[in-house]
Each structure stands twice: as C-alpha cells, then as structure tokens.
Design a protein around this motif. Structure first.
Motif, short mmCIF file in Angstrom:
data_model
loop_
_atom_site.label_atom_id
_atom_site.label_comp_id
_atom_site.label_asym_id
_atom_site.label_seq_id
_atom_site.Cartn_x
_atom_site.Cartn_y
_atom_site.Cartn_z
N GLU A 1 0.83 -1.19 0.00
CA GLU A 1 0.00 0.00 0.00
C GLU A 1 0.87 1.26 0.00
OE1 GLU A 1 -2.58 -0.20 3.33
OE2 GLU A 1 -3.70 -1.95 2.58
N GLY A 2 0.33 2.32 -0.56
CA GLY A 2 1.04 3.59 -0.56
C GLY A 2 1.14 4.15 0.84
N LYS A 3 2.15 5.01 1.06
CA LYS A 3 2.38 5.59 2.37
C LYS A 3 2.37 7.11 2.27
CE LYS A 3 5.02 1.82 4.45
NZ LYS A 3 6.25 1.46 5.22
N THR A 4 1.76 7.73 3.25
CA THR A 4 1.71 9.18 3.32
C THR A 4 2.52 9.69 4.51
OG1 THR A 4 -0.31 9.10 4.65
CG2 THR A 4 -0.57 9.25 2.25
N GLY A 5 2.89 10.93 4.45
CA GLY A 5 3.64 11.55 5.55
C GLY A 5 3.51 13.05 5.49
N GLU B 1 3.32 7.05 7.88
CA GLU B 1 2.41 5.91 7.89
C GLU B 1 2.88 4.87 8.91
OE1 GLU B 1 -1.24 4.98 6.24
OE2 GLU B 1 0.05 6.51 5.40
N ASP B 2 1.99 3.98 9.30
CA ASP B 2 2.25 2.96 10.33
C ASP B 2 2.31 3.61 11.71
OD1 ASP B 2 2.42 1.01 8.34
OD2 ASP B 2 4.58 1.32 8.11
N ASP B 3 1.55 4.68 11.89
CA ASP B 3 1.41 5.33 13.20
C ASP B 3 2.75 5.71 13.81
OD1 ASP B 3 -1.37 5.15 13.22
OD2 ASP B 3 -1.33 3.11 13.98
N THR B 4 3.58 6.37 13.02
CA THR B 4 4.87 6.85 13.51
C THR B 4 4.84 8.37 13.60
OG1 THR B 4 6.06 4.99 12.52
CG2 THR B 4 7.36 6.91 13.13
N TYR B 5 5.19 8.89 14.77
CA TYR B 5 5.21 10.33 15.01
C TYR B 5 6.65 10.77 15.26
CZ TYR B 5 0.24 9.48 15.66
OH TYR B 5 -1.07 9.09 15.47
N GLN C 1 3.64 3.51 17.34
CA GLN C 1 2.69 2.80 18.17
C GLN C 1 2.45 1.40 17.61
OE1 GLN C 1 -1.02 4.83 18.55
NE2 GLN C 1 -1.89 3.38 20.01
N GLY C 2 2.71 0.36 18.42
CA GLY C 2 2.51 -1.01 18.00
C GLY C 2 1.07 -1.44 18.16
N PRO C 3 0.74 -2.65 17.65
CA PRO C 3 -0.64 -3.14 17.75
C PRO C 3 -1.06 -3.45 19.19
CG PRO C 3 0.81 -4.82 16.86
CD PRO C 3 1.60 -3.56 16.91
#
Length: 263
Positions: free
Chosen positions: A107-111, A129-133, A155-157
């Motif tokens: 899937e595409g990733k945004t930032g 993407e993948d809940d990274t801040y 943030q992990g699952p």
C-alpha cells in the motif's frame, strides 16, 4: 572512511568559493543536524526519520519527484516512487508526501512535516504511515555550528510493543563544505539485543557553484551479532534556477534520484 578523507582534502581548495548554506539540497549523513530540504518526508537514512525541523527551511512552493531502484541481488530492496509538496516562508513551513513501492499487496504511504524557526532555533513535528510520530529540533539552525535532536515514536498493535528511535548529531556548515557526525538508535518496549545497536555516520558534502557532492559512512556500535554491515554511500546534485536534481547510490536502495522544482 578513505572516501571521506579524499573529499576532505578537496574542500580546502573550495572553501573560499561558495555561499552560506541554510539547508542542503543533497542529503548527507543521517539528516539529524543538517537535513536536506528536497526529500525529507519519503527519503531518510538512519534509525530515525529525517529531522522534521527542516520544514522551517521551506521557502516558497516546492514539488519533488522521487524514484528509487532496487538491487536485484538484495531481496530486502523494492523499487518505488514518490512525490512531496511543500510550502513555506523560510521561517515556517509545511510539507506532505506520498510514496508507493512496486510490489504486490503493498500500500502507498503518506507523511507530513511542519516546522518553524526563531532566533537560530528550529523545531518540527512529523507523521509517517504505520502510526509513527516524529519530533526534532536544531540548535543554531542558521549558524555554522549546529546540533540536532530527533525522536520517533511508533505505536505497536499492542500496549507493550511500541518502538522509539532517538537521534543526535552535530553539523558544521561552511561556505562550501558541510561536515556532520550523527548517531541514532532504536528501542523496542519489549527489549531486544538490537536495542543496544547505535548507528554512527560521519558525512561530508562539498558545494561548488551549482554542483554538490556528498559522501557518508555508516558504522554500527554494539552490534555483537553483526546484523548490520558498514556502508559508504554517495550523493551528487546539480542546482538550477528553478530547482535541483539529486542522485544517490546506496542512500535509499541501490540508486535513487530526486527532481525538485521551486515556484
């Protein structure tokens, strides 16, 4: 390291001829203390993302087109393309990016990043993407000597598998030469042997007229299982009136390029 020494010798002949640089268009090091402004959202090199404080350097409107090719002998690499759009005043800026990899079910990733500068101090925040801040600061952002700090939090699952990454770097920005020494590490909340590994990268960039060349060398400390290999990577670029073109080897994948336009 020998490549850095060669470039270092060459800088003595060029130091008198350049212009002061706020932020380079060709990446060098891990992008913690002296991040490049042309592809900071989709391209990064280290255990942390590029310092989001670089958004404060956006001046006007910028559109970057990116592509990375994969090494056929490296199964961990996948080719991909992306684009970034940024706007700023030279003191306050905002950038958004999108990238896709050439693989099935990918899937595409945004930032996005935002930053501001005040009295030689820059700060920024980012999301990937993948809940990274991300968060970062650059002390002395417009000075010759700069110190950068970055923190990423993913943030992990589950509640106990968050991942945190930290980066610290020093940069010297001269008339036509940039030197950086930067380190980063990643920690898992559940703890693992990889938490002890520190990525250390000295880097050097030479700028002469409209041309720039960078060389950086990655080494890993406390890597007892030798999960990472030392690596030297290169960047080269050409700055023209309405933008710039940058080409990299072993920065992200085997080859990568960035074509950035300013409006």
């Amino acid at each position: 390291m020998k490549y850095i020494l060669v470039v270092l010798i060459a800088t003595f002949a060029l130091e008198v001829a350049g212009k002061d640089t706020d932020a380079p268009y060709v990446a060098v090091g891990q992008g913690i203390a002296v991040p490049a402004y042309t592809s900071p959202i989709n391209f990064s090199h280290g255990f942390t993302y590029t310092n989001p404080s670089v958004a404060a350097y956006y001046d006007g409107i910028q559109l970057s087109l990116e592509h990375a090719t994969a090494d056929k002998e490296d199964s961990n690499q996948v080719s991909g393309s992306g684009a970034e759009f940024a706007v700023g005043t030279g003191k306050v800026g905002l950038g958004v990016g999108y990238s896709e990899r050439d693989c099935d079910n990918c899937e595409g990733k945004t930032g996005a990043i935002a930053g501001f500068s005040f009295s030689g101090f820059s700060a920024g925040i980012g999301y990937h993407e993948d809940d990274t801040y991300s968060a970062g600061v650059i002390i002395g952002a417009s000075n010759a000597h700069r110190v950068g700090l970055t923190v990423d939090w993913q943030q992990g699952p589950d509640d106990n598998d968050d991942v945190r990454s930290y980066g610290l770097g020093y940069g010297y920005v001269g008339n036509s030469v940039i030197f950086t020494l930067e380190a980063s590490k990643k920690e898992n909340e559940t703890e693992s042997p990889s938490d002890k590994i520190i990525m250390l990268t000295p880097g050097l960039e030479v700028q002469a007229q409209n041309v720039a060349l960078s060389v950086s060398h990655d080494t890993y400390l406390n890597d007892e299982n030798e999960t990472h290999e030392a690596n030297t990577w290169f960047g080269a670029g050409f700055n023209f009136k309405s933008g710039s073109f940058s080409l990299y080897h072993d920065y992200v994948n085997e080859w990568a390029f960035v074509l950035a336009f300013k409006f």
